[in-house]
Design an enzyme around this catalytic site. Structure first.
Site, PDB file in Angstrom:
ATOM      1  N   GLU A 141     -73.367  30.892  -1.572  1.00 47.76           N
ATOM      2  CA  GLU A 141     -72.169  31.739  -1.744  1.00 47.76           C
ATOM      3  C   GLU A 141     -71.625  32.138  -0.373  1.00 47.76           C
ATOM      4  O   GLU A 141     -72.407  32.414   0.540  1.00 47.76           O
ATOM      5  CB  GLU A 141     -72.597  32.971  -2.543  1.00 47.76           C
ATOM      6  CG  GLU A 141     -71.528  34.023  -2.751  1.00 47.76           C
ATOM      7  CD  GLU A 141     -72.108  35.232  -3.513  1.00 47.76           C
ATOM      8  OE1 GLU A 141     -73.092  35.073  -4.276  1.00 47.76           O
ATOM      9  OE2 GLU A 141     -71.590  36.346  -3.328  1.00 47.76           O
TER      10      GLU A 141
ATOM     11  N   GLN B 123     -77.068  37.537   4.078  1.00 49.90           N
ATOM     12  CA  GLN B 123     -77.212  38.770   3.306  1.00 49.90           C
ATOM     13  C   GLN B 123     -78.233  38.679   2.160  1.00 49.90           C
ATOM     14  O   GLN B 123     -78.926  39.628   1.862  1.00 49.90           O
ATOM     15  CB  GLN B 123     -75.827  39.115   2.744  1.00 49.90           C
ATOM     16  CG  GLN B 123     -75.729  40.384   1.957  1.00 49.90           C
ATOM     17  CD  GLN B 123     -74.288  40.614   1.491  1.00 49.90           C
ATOM     18  OE1 GLN B 123     -73.461  41.077   2.252  1.00 49.90           O
ATOM     19  NE2 GLN B 123     -73.986  40.276   0.250  1.00 49.90           N
ATOM     20  N   GLU B 124     -78.281  37.510   1.507  1.00 50.45           N
ATOM     21  CA  GLU B 124     -79.128  37.422   0.310  1.00 50.45           C
ATOM     22  C   GLU B 124     -79.873  36.095   0.232  1.00 50.45           C
ATOM     23  O   GLU B 124     -79.257  35.032   0.308  1.00 50.45           O
ATOM     24  CB  GLU B 124     -78.253  37.571  -0.955  1.00 50.45           C
ATOM     25  CG  GLU B 124     -77.498  38.879  -0.965  1.00 50.45           C
ATOM     26  CD  GLU B 124     -76.482  38.996  -2.097  1.00 50.45           C
ATOM     27  OE1 GLU B 124     -76.564  38.215  -3.072  1.00 50.45           O
ATOM     28  OE2 GLU B 124     -75.596  39.854  -1.997  1.00 50.45           O
TER      29      GLU B 124
ATOM     30  N   GLU C 266     -80.284  46.029  -2.578  1.00 52.43           N
ATOM     31  CA  GLU C 266     -80.339  45.340  -3.867  1.00 52.43           C
ATOM     32  C   GLU C 266     -81.769  45.110  -4.330  1.00 52.43           C
ATOM     33  O   GLU C 266     -82.030  44.282  -5.197  1.00 52.43           O
ATOM     34  CB  GLU C 266     -79.543  44.033  -3.785  1.00 52.43           C
ATOM     35  CG  GLU C 266     -78.060  44.318  -3.506  1.00 52.43           C
ATOM     36  CD  GLU C 266     -77.155  43.096  -3.580  1.00 52.43           C
ATOM     37  OE1 GLU C 266     -77.678  41.964  -3.637  1.00 52.43           O
ATOM     38  OE2 GLU C 266     -75.935  43.295  -3.598  1.00 52.43           O
TER      39      GLU C 266
ATOM     40  N   LYS D 154     -66.800  39.977 -10.021  1.00 54.02           N
ATOM     41  CA  LYS D 154     -67.097  41.406  -9.888  1.00 54.02           C
ATOM     42  C   LYS D 154     -65.912  42.174 -10.452  1.00 54.02           C
ATOM     43  O   LYS D 154     -64.793  42.081  -9.927  1.00 54.02           O
ATOM     44  CB  LYS D 154     -67.264  41.768  -8.416  1.00 54.02           C
ATOM     45  CG  LYS D 154     -68.502  41.167  -7.749  1.00 54.02           C
ATOM     46  CD  LYS D 154     -68.386  41.287  -6.239  1.00 54.02           C
ATOM     47  CE  LYS D 154     -69.701  41.017  -5.524  1.00 54.02           C
ATOM     48  NZ  LYS D 154     -69.493  40.881  -4.064  1.00 54.02           N
TER      49      LYS D 154
ATOM     50  N   ASP E  90     -66.960  34.360  -3.157  1.00 49.77           N
ATOM     51  CA  ASP E  90     -66.989  35.796  -3.512  1.00 49.77           C
ATOM     52  C   ASP E  90     -65.877  36.504  -2.734  1.00 49.77           C
ATOM     53  O   ASP E  90     -64.775  36.706  -3.260  1.00 49.77           O
ATOM     54  CB  ASP E  90     -68.379  36.365  -3.186  1.00 49.77           C
ATOM     55  CG  ASP E  90     -68.443  37.886  -3.276  1.00 49.77           C
ATOM     56  OD1 ASP E  90     -67.523  38.497  -3.850  1.00 49.77           O
ATOM     57  OD2 ASP E  90     -69.413  38.485  -2.762  1.00 49.77           O
TER      58      ASP E  90
ATOM     59  N   ASP F  91     -76.632  33.957  -0.500  1.00 51.98           N
ATOM     60  CA  ASP F  91     -75.297  34.519  -0.292  1.00 51.98           C
ATOM     61  C   ASP F  91     -75.216  34.852   1.187  1.00 51.98           C
ATOM     62  O   ASP F  91     -75.837  35.817   1.651  1.00 51.98           O
ATOM     63  CB  ASP F  91     -75.049  35.772  -1.136  1.00 51.98           C
ATOM     64  CG  ASP F  91     -73.656  36.361  -0.857  1.00 51.98           C
ATOM     65  OD1 ASP F  91     -72.895  35.725  -0.105  1.00 51.98           O
ATOM     66  OD2 ASP F  91     -73.359  37.446  -1.384  1.00 51.98           O
TER      67      ASP F  91
ATOM     68  N   HIS G 175     -73.332  42.102  -9.893  1.00 49.74           N
ATOM     69  CA  HIS G 175     -73.371  43.534  -9.544  1.00 49.74           C
ATOM     70  C   HIS G 175     -72.682  43.748  -8.190  1.00 49.74           C
ATOM     71  O   HIS G 175     -72.237  42.791  -7.561  1.00 49.74           O
ATOM     72  CB  HIS G 175     -74.837  43.992  -9.458  1.00 49.74           C
ATOM     73  CG  HIS G 175     -75.619  43.300  -8.368  1.00 49.74           C
ATOM     74  ND1 HIS G 175     -76.828  43.733  -7.918  1.00 49.74           N
ATOM     75  CD2 HIS G 175     -75.345  42.176  -7.630  1.00 49.74           C
ATOM     76  CE1 HIS G 175     -77.263  42.934  -6.959  1.00 49.74           C
ATOM     77  NE2 HIS G 175     -76.388  41.985  -6.768  1.00 49.74           N
ATOM     78  N   ARG G 176     -72.644  45.001  -7.718  1.00 46.88           N
ATOM     79  CA  ARG G 176     -72.285  45.312  -6.334  1.00 46.88           C
ATOM     80  C   ARG G 176     -73.535  45.868  -5.660  1.00 46.88           C
ATOM     81  O   ARG G 176     -74.484  46.278  -6.333  1.00 46.88           O
ATOM     82  CB  ARG G 176     -71.174  46.370  -6.249  1.00 46.88           C
ATOM     83  CG  ARG G 176     -69.852  46.023  -6.870  1.00 46.88           C
ATOM     84  CD  ARG G 176     -69.226  44.731  -6.410  1.00 46.88           C
ATOM     85  NE  ARG G 176     -69.062  44.540  -4.986  1.00 46.88           N
ATOM     86  CZ  ARG G 176     -67.891  44.340  -4.367  1.00 46.88           C
ATOM     87  NH1 ARG G 176     -66.778  44.360  -5.056  1.00 46.88           N
ATOM     88  NH2 ARG G 176     -67.831  44.103  -3.077  1.00 46.88           N
ATOM     89  N   SER G 177     -73.505  45.945  -4.353  1.00 46.84           N
ATOM     90  CA  SER G 177     -74.686  46.494  -3.669  1.00 46.84           C
ATOM     91  C   SER G 177     -74.852  47.990  -3.983  1.00 46.84           C
ATOM     92  O   SER G 177     -75.957  48.507  -4.022  1.00 46.84           O
ATOM     93  CB  SER G 177     -74.620  46.239  -2.176  1.00 46.84           C
ATOM     94  OG  SER G 177     -73.382  46.639  -1.647  1.00 46.84           O
TER      95      SER G 177
ATOM     96  N   HIS H 124     -76.759  44.752   3.889  1.00 48.63           N
ATOM     97  CA  HIS H 124     -77.577  45.443   2.891  1.00 48.63           C
ATOM     98  C   HIS H 124     -78.945  45.848   3.442  1.00 48.63           C
ATOM     99  O   HIS H 124     -79.799  46.354   2.718  1.00 48.63           O
ATOM    100  CB  HIS H 124     -77.766  44.569   1.646  1.00 48.63           C
ATOM    101  CG  HIS H 124     -76.468  44.260   0.955  1.00 48.63           C
ATOM    102  ND1 HIS H 124     -76.341  43.265   0.026  1.00 48.63           N
ATOM    103  CD2 HIS H 124     -75.240  44.817   1.082  1.00 48.63           C
ATOM    104  CE1 HIS H 124     -75.085  43.219  -0.404  1.00 48.63           C
ATOM    105  NE2 HIS H 124     -74.404  44.141   0.230  1.00 48.63           N
TER     106      HIS H 124
ATOM    107  N   LYS I 291     -76.017  37.667 -11.134  1.00 46.37           N
ATOM    108  CA  LYS I 291     -76.614  38.084  -9.867  1.00 46.37           C
ATOM    109  C   LYS I 291     -76.735  39.591  -9.958  1.00 46.37           C
ATOM    110  O   LYS I 291     -75.733  40.304  -9.965  1.00 46.37           O
ATOM    111  CB  LYS I 291     -75.646  37.679  -8.753  1.00 46.37           C
ATOM    112  CG  LYS I 291     -76.298  37.498  -7.417  1.00 46.37           C
ATOM    113  CD  LYS I 291     -75.327  36.941  -6.399  1.00 46.37           C
ATOM    114  CE  LYS I 291     -74.556  38.061  -5.754  1.00 46.37           C
ATOM    115  NZ  LYS I 291     -74.173  37.775  -4.350  1.00 46.37           N
TER     116      LYS I 291
ATOM    117  N   SER J 151     -70.173  44.820   1.541  1.00 49.37           N
ATOM    118  CA  SER J 151     -69.564  43.677   2.236  1.00 49.37           C
ATOM    119  C   SER J 151     -68.374  43.224   1.401  1.00 49.37           C
ATOM    120  O   SER J 151     -68.392  42.201   0.746  1.00 49.37           O
ATOM    121  CB  SER J 151     -70.581  42.548   2.411  1.00 49.37           C
ATOM    122  OG  SER J 151     -70.974  42.028   1.165  1.00 49.37           O
TER     123      SER J 151
HETATM  124  P1  PGA Z   1     -71.373  43.836  -1.974  1.00 49.89           P
HETATM  125  O1  PGA Z   1     -72.372  42.621  -1.888  1.00 49.89           O
HETATM  126  O2  PGA Z   1     -71.472  44.421  -3.316  1.00 49.89           O
HETATM  127  O3  PGA Z   1     -71.855  44.730  -0.862  1.00 49.89           O
HETATM  128  O4  PGA Z   1     -70.000  43.269  -1.698  1.00 49.89           O
HETATM  129  C1  PGA Z   1     -72.605  41.729  -2.924  1.00 49.89           C
HETATM  130  C2  PGA Z   1     -72.157  40.343  -2.566  1.00 49.89           C
HETATM  131  O5  PGA Z   1     -71.633  40.095  -1.461  1.00 49.89           O
HETATM  132  O6  PGA Z   1     -72.271  39.458  -3.399  1.00 49.89           O
HETATM  133 ZN    ZN Z   2     -71.316  37.872  -1.983  1.00 45.73          ZN
END
Ligand code: PGA
Ligand code: ZN
Length: 439
Positions: free
Chosen positions: A296, A172-173, A214, A348, A323, A254, A376-378, A164, A399, A48
């Protein structure tokens, strides 16, 4: 002075089974003549992604890895970066990173690819630490100008949705935030115990306990309000594990809201079209009902107006993290600071593409009183550079996923090692990071 003897690169695989870049930088040992030190790093990859991110160079050759090969990025390291920096001496990370940016010459690293550049930048940082007989976090903390002793609160993503997972959750999270502890290792243990309790709860409800990218669960909640069901299940898991929600363990989200926009300035959420104000009301309701300390990307990266009103409404109660909105880029963060949008930034490395620029963005955030969360990244690897970065900068939060999948656990294990190394000098930031926003 650190002289670069050799730079190599190869295509390896990430946690989703897609190719990514691994780079190695070999330096002459500054003290022991004839000895060499090798630093190695692997680059992560998002799903994402924010539109403003530096370019991740993919081959696009459909015959290899569905077009996701990184042989061109690897070739850029071998054929363009290596010849330009081999034999040269760099006393500082910023000198190397300046050279890399110069070779590329574009604002978004579109010529060489941020994956090529970041691989070399991180590998140099590791090699430099080894050459100086230092740990990575100590070296990074002296570059950043911090004490480098703060173990981060882990924001653990135990329910995955959005891009994810394929369970129909827009958000997403869903993270647990074990902030009410004295030590990182205790906080981590609590978080992991909640993860196991949640597994039991889901399994008793005959819901799937398979995990998403994740490492969090990705159940399909058969309910009109699946997001609330996810939050309620997590609350139950915290209590079942013997912890107090709102005292020991808090919640964070998130939303990655850029992924559920309707293309017409609105959002598609739980089957209905919503405005920014509607979404803000949904979040406010949850903040009233649950011990949420951080949200987030609650709104889309294009919805700056909505973001300003989100910040006005909730910025004095909780942490609001940008983000996709900021993409670790000082240009977007500056706009956020000036227009009072968000009060924290997600960090990131591959969104911006060098260690130096990442540290510069973190410095800007710290100076403006914005919190920073290293992330991190996914798509990840066993590389645990971000664990060192989080401690080095004293930012206080990381995270890095749930309590499963070695790509996530590798970072937690590195943090356990660092906490042990620091011993009584280590600090744990705990609740003060979130309390500072409360007015
Ligand atoms: P991504 O997701 O690594 O797929 O961008 C992580 C996030 O959105 O924080
Ligand atoms: Zn994010």
């Amino acid at each position: 002075m650190l002289k670069i003897r050799k730079v190599v690169a190869r295509e390896v695989l990430d946690s989703r089974g897609f190719p990514t870049v691994e780079a190695e930088v070999t330096l002459d040992h500054p003290k022991h003549a004839g000895e060499l030190v090798v630093g190695r790093a692997m680059v992560p990859s998002g799903a994402s992604t924010g539109e403003g991110e530096a370019l991740e160079l993919r081959d696009g050759d459909k015959k290899r890895y569905l077009g996701k090969g990184v042989l061109n990025a690897v070739a850029n390291i071998r054929e363009k970066i290596a010849p330009a920096i081999t034999g040269r001496e760099f006393s500082l990370q910023s000198h190397l990173d300046d050279a890399l940016r110069e070779i590329d010459g574009t604002p978004n690293k579109t010529k060489l690819g941020a994956n090529a550049i970041l691989g070399v930048s991180m590998a140099f940082s590791r090699a430099q630490a080894l050459a100086q007989g230092e740990t990575s976090y100590r070296l990074l903390s002296s570059t950043f100008g911090s004490t480098g002793v703060t173990l981060p609160v882990p924001l653990m993503n135990i329910v995955n949705g959005g891009k994810h997972a394929d369970n129909g959750l827009a958000i997403q999270e869903f993270m647990i935030v074990p902030a009410g502890f004295d030590k990182f290792s205790e906080a981590l243990r609590a978080g992991v115990e909640v993860f196991h309790r949640l597994k039991k709860i889901l399994s008793e409800k005959k819901l799937s306990t398979g995990v998403g990218d994740e490492g969090g669960f990705a159940p399909v909640f058969d309910d009109e309000h699946p997001h609330e069901q996810a939050l309620l299940s997590i609350m139950q898991a915290i209590r079942d594990a013997g912890y107090k929600p709102g005292t020991d363990i808090f919640l964070a989200l998130d939303c990655a809201a850029s992924e559920f926009t309707d293309g017409k300035g609105g959002y598609m959420f739980e089957g209905t079209r919503r405005t920014s104000e509607d979404m803000i009301n949904v979040y406010s309701g949850w903040v009233d009902q649950f011990p949420i300390v951080s949200i987030e990307d609650g709104l889309s990266e294009h919805d700056w107006e909505g973001w300003a009103s989100l910040t006005q409404k909730l910025g004095s109660r909780i942490q609001l993290v940008g983000d996709d909105l900021f993409v670790t880029n000082p240009k977007f963060l500056k706009r956020g600071i000036e227009s009072k949008v968000a009060n924290a930034i997600l960090i990131k490395l591959n969104q911006i593409g060098t260690v130096t620029e990442t540290l510069e963005t973190m410095k800007m955030a710290a100076q403006a009183g914005y919190n920073a969360v290293v992330s991190h990244r996914s798509g990840e690897t066993e590389d645990s550079f971000i664990a060192d970065l989080a401690v080095a900068t004293d930012c206080g939060q990381i995270k890095t996923g749930s309590a499963s999948r070695t790509d996530r656990i590798a970072k937690y294990n590195q943090l356990l090692r660092i906490e042990e190394q620091l011993g009584s000098n280590s600090r744990f930031s705990g609740m003060r990071l979130y309390e500072r926003f409360r007015r």
